[in-house]
Every structure is written in C-alpha cells, then in structure tokens.
Design a protein around this motif. Structure first.
Motif, PDB file in Angstrom:
ATOM      1  N   ARG A 108      -0.273 -11.670  36.899  1.00 10.01           N
ATOM      2  CA  ARG A 108      -0.854 -12.067  35.618  1.00 10.01           C
ATOM      3  C   ARG A 108      -2.354 -11.836  35.653  1.00 10.01           C
ATOM      4  O   ARG A 108      -3.037 -12.175  36.624  1.00 10.01           O
ATOM      5  N   LYS A 109      -2.857 -11.247  34.589  1.00 11.31           N
ATOM      6  CA  LYS A 109      -4.293 -11.046  34.429  1.00 11.31           C
ATOM      7  C   LYS A 109      -4.657 -11.559  33.048  1.00 11.31           C
ATOM      8  O   LYS A 109      -4.402 -10.906  32.033  1.00 11.31           O
ATOM      9  N   ASP A 110      -5.261 -12.762  33.003  1.00 10.53           N
ATOM     10  CA  ASP A 110      -5.528 -13.443  31.730  1.00 10.53           C
ATOM     11  C   ASP A 110      -4.210 -13.579  30.971  1.00 10.53           C
ATOM     12  O   ASP A 110      -3.282 -14.179  31.472  1.00 10.53           O
ATOM     13  N   ASN A 111      -4.103 -12.955  29.800  1.00  9.81           N
ATOM     14  CA  ASN A 111      -2.880 -13.090  29.003  1.00  9.81           C
ATOM     15  C   ASN A 111      -2.059 -11.812  28.962  1.00  9.81           C
ATOM     16  O   ASN A 111      -1.344 -11.550  27.992  1.00  9.81           O
ATOM     17  N   VAL A 112      -2.170 -11.003  30.033  1.00 11.19           N
ATOM     18  CA  VAL A 112      -1.321  -9.817  30.157  1.00 11.19           C
ATOM     19  C   VAL A 112      -0.703  -9.826  31.549  1.00 11.19           C
ATOM     20  O   VAL A 112      -1.108 -10.577  32.432  1.00 11.19           O
ATOM     21  N   VAL A 113       0.299  -8.971  31.739  1.00  9.27           N
ATOM     22  CA  VAL A 113       0.853  -8.731  33.070  1.00  9.27           C
ATOM     23  C   VAL A 113       0.423  -7.334  33.483  1.00  9.27           C
ATOM     24  O   VAL A 113       0.617  -6.364  32.744  1.00  9.27           O
ATOM     25  N   ARG A 114      -0.183  -7.225  34.662  1.00  8.51           N
ATOM     26  CA  ARG A 114      -0.769  -5.966  35.119  1.00  8.51           C
ATOM     27  C   ARG A 114      -0.071  -5.479  36.383  1.00  8.51           C
ATOM     28  O   ARG A 114       0.110  -6.244  37.348  1.00  8.51           O
ATOM     29  N   LEU A 115       0.308  -4.202  36.392  1.00  2.89           N
ATOM     30  CA  LEU A 115       0.819  -3.563  37.600  1.00  2.89           C
ATOM     31  C   LEU A 115      -0.308  -2.717  38.175  1.00  2.89           C
ATOM     32  O   LEU A 115      -0.749  -1.742  37.555  1.00  2.89           O
ATOM     33  N   THR A 116      -0.787  -3.092  39.366  1.00  2.00           N
ATOM     34  CA  THR A 116      -1.882  -2.373  40.022  1.00  2.00           C
ATOM     35  C   THR A 116      -1.336  -1.563  41.186  1.00  2.00           C
ATOM     36  O   THR A 116      -0.713  -2.110  42.095  1.00  2.00           O
ATOM     37  N   ALA A 117      -1.551  -0.257  41.149  1.00  2.00           N
ATOM     38  CA  ALA A 117      -1.068   0.643  42.199  1.00  2.00           C
ATOM     39  C   ALA A 117      -1.995   0.564  43.418  1.00  2.00           C
ATOM     40  O   ALA A 117      -3.131   0.078  43.315  1.00  2.00           O
ATOM     41  N   PRO A 118      -1.546   1.055  44.583  1.00  2.04           N
ATOM     42  CA  PRO A 118      -2.379   1.020  45.797  1.00  2.04           C
ATOM     43  C   PRO A 118      -3.720   1.739  45.638  1.00  2.04           C
ATOM     44  O   PRO A 118      -4.697   1.387  46.310  1.00  2.04           O
ATOM     45  N   ASP A 119      -3.797   2.744  44.753  1.00  2.77           N
ATOM     46  CA  ASP A 119      -5.058   3.471  44.568  1.00  2.77           C
ATOM     47  C   ASP A 119      -5.994   2.787  43.573  1.00  2.77           C
ATOM     48  O   ASP A 119      -7.063   3.317  43.246  1.00  2.77           O
ATOM     49  N   GLY A 120      -5.599   1.607  43.105  1.00  6.03           N
ATOM     50  CA  GLY A 120      -6.454   0.848  42.196  1.00  6.03           C
ATOM     51  C   GLY A 120      -6.170   1.074  40.722  1.00  6.03           C
ATOM     52  O   GLY A 120      -6.642   0.310  39.870  1.00  6.03           O
ATOM     53  N   LYS A 121      -5.414   2.112  40.388  1.00  9.05           N
ATOM     54  CA  LYS A 121      -5.073   2.342  38.989  1.00  9.05           C
ATOM     55  C   LYS A 121      -4.111   1.250  38.519  1.00  9.05           C
ATOM     56  O   LYS A 121      -3.297   0.749  39.308  1.00  9.05           O
ATOM     57  N   PHE A 122      -4.218   0.896  37.255  1.00  8.22           N
ATOM     58  CA  PHE A 122      -3.354  -0.190  36.782  1.00  8.22           C
ATOM     59  C   PHE A 122      -2.802   0.108  35.393  1.00  8.22           C
ATOM     60  O   PHE A 122      -3.300   0.959  34.661  1.00  8.22           O
ATOM     61  N   LYS A 123      -1.741  -0.614  35.062  1.00  7.67           N
ATOM     62  CA  LYS A 123      -1.110  -0.519  33.734  1.00  7.67           C
ATOM     63  C   LYS A 123      -0.887  -1.932  33.231  1.00  7.67           C
ATOM     64  O   LYS A 123      -0.292  -2.763  33.925  1.00  7.67           O
ATOM     65  N   ASP A 124      -1.399  -2.216  32.039  1.00  9.27           N
ATOM     66  CA  ASP A 124      -1.190  -3.519  31.415  1.00  9.27           C
ATOM     67  C   ASP A 124       0.005  -3.440  30.467  1.00  9.27           C
ATOM     68  O   ASP A 124       0.109  -2.521  29.648  1.00  9.27           O
ATOM     69  N   LEU A 125       0.918  -4.404  30.602  1.00 12.97           N
ATOM     70  CA  LEU A 125       2.090  -4.440  29.739  1.00 12.97           C
ATOM     71  C   LEU A 125       1.777  -5.232  28.473  1.00 12.97           C
ATOM     72  O   LEU A 125       1.149  -6.295  28.538  1.00 12.97           O
ATOM     73  N   LYS A 126       2.201  -4.690  27.342  1.00 15.51           N
ATOM     74  CA  LYS A 126       2.046  -5.419  26.072  1.00 15.51           C
ATOM     75  C   LYS A 126       3.057  -6.558  26.080  1.00 15.51           C
ATOM     76  O   LYS A 126       4.180  -6.428  25.600  1.00 15.51           O
ATOM     77  N   ILE A 127       2.636  -7.676  26.644  1.00 16.51           N
ATOM     78  CA  ILE A 127       3.574  -8.734  26.967  1.00 16.51           C
ATOM     79  C   ILE A 127       4.245  -9.327  25.734  1.00 16.51           C
ATOM     80  O   ILE A 127       5.408  -9.735  25.757  1.00 16.51           O
ATOM     81  N   GLU A 128       3.506  -9.339  24.616  1.00 13.17           N
ATOM     82  CA  GLU A 128       4.088  -9.899  23.388  1.00 13.17           C
ATOM     83  C   GLU A 128       5.155  -8.968  22.814  1.00 13.17           C
ATOM     84  O   GLU A 128       5.941  -9.369  21.947  1.00 13.17           O
ATOM     85  N   MET A 129       5.195  -7.720  23.308  1.00  6.89           N
ATOM     86  CA  MET A 129       6.175  -6.736  22.829  1.00  6.89           C
ATOM     87  C   MET A 129       7.194  -6.388  23.918  1.00  6.89           C
ATOM     88  O   MET A 129       7.898  -5.396  23.830  1.00  6.89           O
ATOM     89  N   THR A 130       7.273  -7.204  24.980  1.00  6.50           N
ATOM     90  CA  THR A 130       8.145  -6.905  26.111  1.00  6.50           C
ATOM     91  C   THR A 130       9.464  -7.663  26.004  1.00  6.50           C
ATOM     92  O   THR A 130       9.466  -8.880  25.861  1.00  6.50           O
TER      93      THR A 130
END
Length: 307
Positions: free
Chosen positions: A15-37
């Motif tokens: 969890r990152k504030d009010n989103v869920v974030r997938l952070t890869a080993p290289d530091g790149k990340f993807k935030d999921l639109k949690i309200e639309m999940t």
C-alpha cells in the motif's frame, strides 16, 4: 467498470497512501487504480505484506496466486461482507438432503453437457467429423435425468467428457497427441492449456461468488472439502466449455499459440510468459464480451453471466 489486473512482474506489492503499488526490483513501479479493481491475479514472484492485504481486505478485493509454471496455487479472500445466515442454512440443507443435492448437481452436469454439445455442433457445421461423439453424448445426456445420486452423475459427467475430449484431435488443426486428460502434471500442449484456462475460470467464479451471499465452500456436484472452494468447481463446470475450451480452439486453430509458447521439462509442459500473456488477453476479452440473455432480455458480459 471494475477491471481484473494480471501482474507478471516480480517485486513487492504494498500500500502506498491510497493506492496499491507493485515495485519491481529495478525500482520501476505500477500503481493500480484501486477504486476500479475487481480482483488481482499474481503470476510473478511477489512479496505482499499484511498492511497491503488489510487494505485489499477493506476494499473487498480478492487476490489469486499462480506459481512459476502458471498453475493456480490459491486465493486471498477478504472477510465476507455480504453474509446471510438464512442463505447459509439453506445451502447446507440442500447439501445434507441427498434429494435436494441431486437436483442441483444434475443441473450443473446438464449445463456443462449442454455447452460441450454446443461446441461440437459448432465445429460439425464447419465440416469437422464429430458426429460419432455427438451421438454418444446424446445417449449419455438422457441418463442425466434418470440418475438417482451424485455419484451416478459424476460417472455420467466423466463419460460425457471422455467422448468430448476424443473429438479434440479432430477440432484442433495443429498436430498434438491428445488422447486423454492428464492434470498432474499436464503432459502436452492441450492438457497444459486446459489446466491453465480452467484455473482462470475457477478463480473468476470465486471472485463472482464472493460478491454474492453464497458460501463458496458448500457445493453440490463436488463434495465439500476442507481445502478448496468447491462451489467454484460446480459452477465452473458450466463455464469451462463456454469460455476456456472455445479460447483453446480459437488460439490453436489460428496458430496464435504454438509449440514455441511452451517449455518441456521431463514429463510435463508449461507455458512461457509470452504464451501466458497471450492467453490472458484472450481470456479478458472473452469475459468482457457480451451476449443477449434470454431471460433478462438484455446484453450481459460473460463475467456477469457467471454471477
């Protein structure tokens, strides 16, 4: 419309504030639109902490886990919010009363058989020699309504499926030595595809059951167990031919999936990531596809049809 997320990256889901974030080993990340999940499917090696699971639980978002080979391993289901003691009592009553249970189990077998027959008729119209299997399945279909127990129904369902699978080498244009269903482990391309797509249908049924007041552990065709959501197995019997099998036929006959999308290790096959992604795209498109519902008199998606 809520979406399903299919995540292949390795990393950390948190969890990152009010989103869920997938952070890869290289530091790149993807935030999921949690309200639309709607739900999350994890195919990579992902670490998930309790803070993230608590947040997903609050938002009633299931998470389905798959192993390195793409096979389903389990699900995180948030605490049920739609509960009904009255419905649960009735579900259990229809399981413990053998007559009531047999009535429901018969409908699951009838539904699955009907959709398998639809697939064969479709390919018969396109010149495939499947008449022998259709004739045999019609004979077995007549036995369904005469069955007096769940055990009899399971036997009939097994025989129907045997006839159905015997037509696959005729339906599929690629040369694949598919003679019988092998699950543990799948020993050829078709068995791998069946296992992979069946697990997607199963987990999608679980997501849809979760938003109702039904208890996914109380089932009728399959025995209720201690380690599985057996009602999903019942419901997926109807939808595997309609969703999973049609995707397999389409991808193989259009050669969108071929031998190069698989790896073979000792006595089993598994899908490469590229093949998994291609199948997931086809699966997601199929679930969003709409048909006109005969009773509702309106268009519904296949996902809504499951519900």
């Amino acid at each position: 419309m809520p979406e399903s997320y299919y995540l292949f990256s390795n990393g950390v889901l948190k969890r990152k504030d009010n989103v869920v974030r997938l952070t890869a080993p290289d530091g790149k990340f993807k935030d999921l639109k949690i309200e639309m999940t709607r739900d999350i499917f994890l195919f990579g090696e992902v670490d998930v902490n309790t803070k993230c699971l608590n947040y997903l639980g609050q938002l009633s978002i299931p998470v389905h886990f798959f192993n390195y080979y793409g096979f389903y391993t389990g699900s995180f289901c948030p605490r049920e919010t739609n509960v009904s003691g009255h419905l649960l009592v009735n579900q259990v009553d229809h399981y413990t009363d053998q007559d009531k249970r047999t009535v429901l189990a018969r409908e699951f077998v009838n539904g699955g058989c009907y959709n398998m027959m639809r697939n064969l008729r479709y390919y018969r119209q396109r010149g495939k020699e499947v008449e022998k299997q259709i004739v045999e399945m019609k004979k077995l279909q007549k036995e369904i309504d005469r069955a007096k127990s769940v055990q009899e129904l399971l036997g009939i369902e097994g025989n129907v499926r045997k006839q159905y699978y015997s037509a696959w080498n005729t339906i599929v244009n690629q040369k694949i030595d598919f003679t019988k269903r092998v699950k543990h482990p799948p020993d050829n391309m078709i068995n791998t595809l069946i296992s992979y797509l069946n697990s997607l249908v199963y987990s999608s049924c679980l997501s849809e059951i979760y938003v109702t007041q039904l208890d996914p552990t109380v089932s009728y065709l399959h025995s209720a167990g201690t380690r599985r959501f057996s009602l999903c197995l019942d419901i997926s019997e109807i939808f595997k031919p309609l969703i999973a099998d049609r995707i397999i036929f389409s991808l193989l006959n259009k050669r969108e999936i071929t031998e190069k999308d698989f790896k073979k290790e000792s006595n089993y096959y598994y899908l490469k990531e590229s093949g998994q992604k291609r199948i997931l795209q086809a699966f997601d498109e199929r679930m969003k596809e709409t048909i006109t519902h005969r009773d509702l008199k309106r268009k519904v998606s296949y996902r809504r049809l499951i519900r």
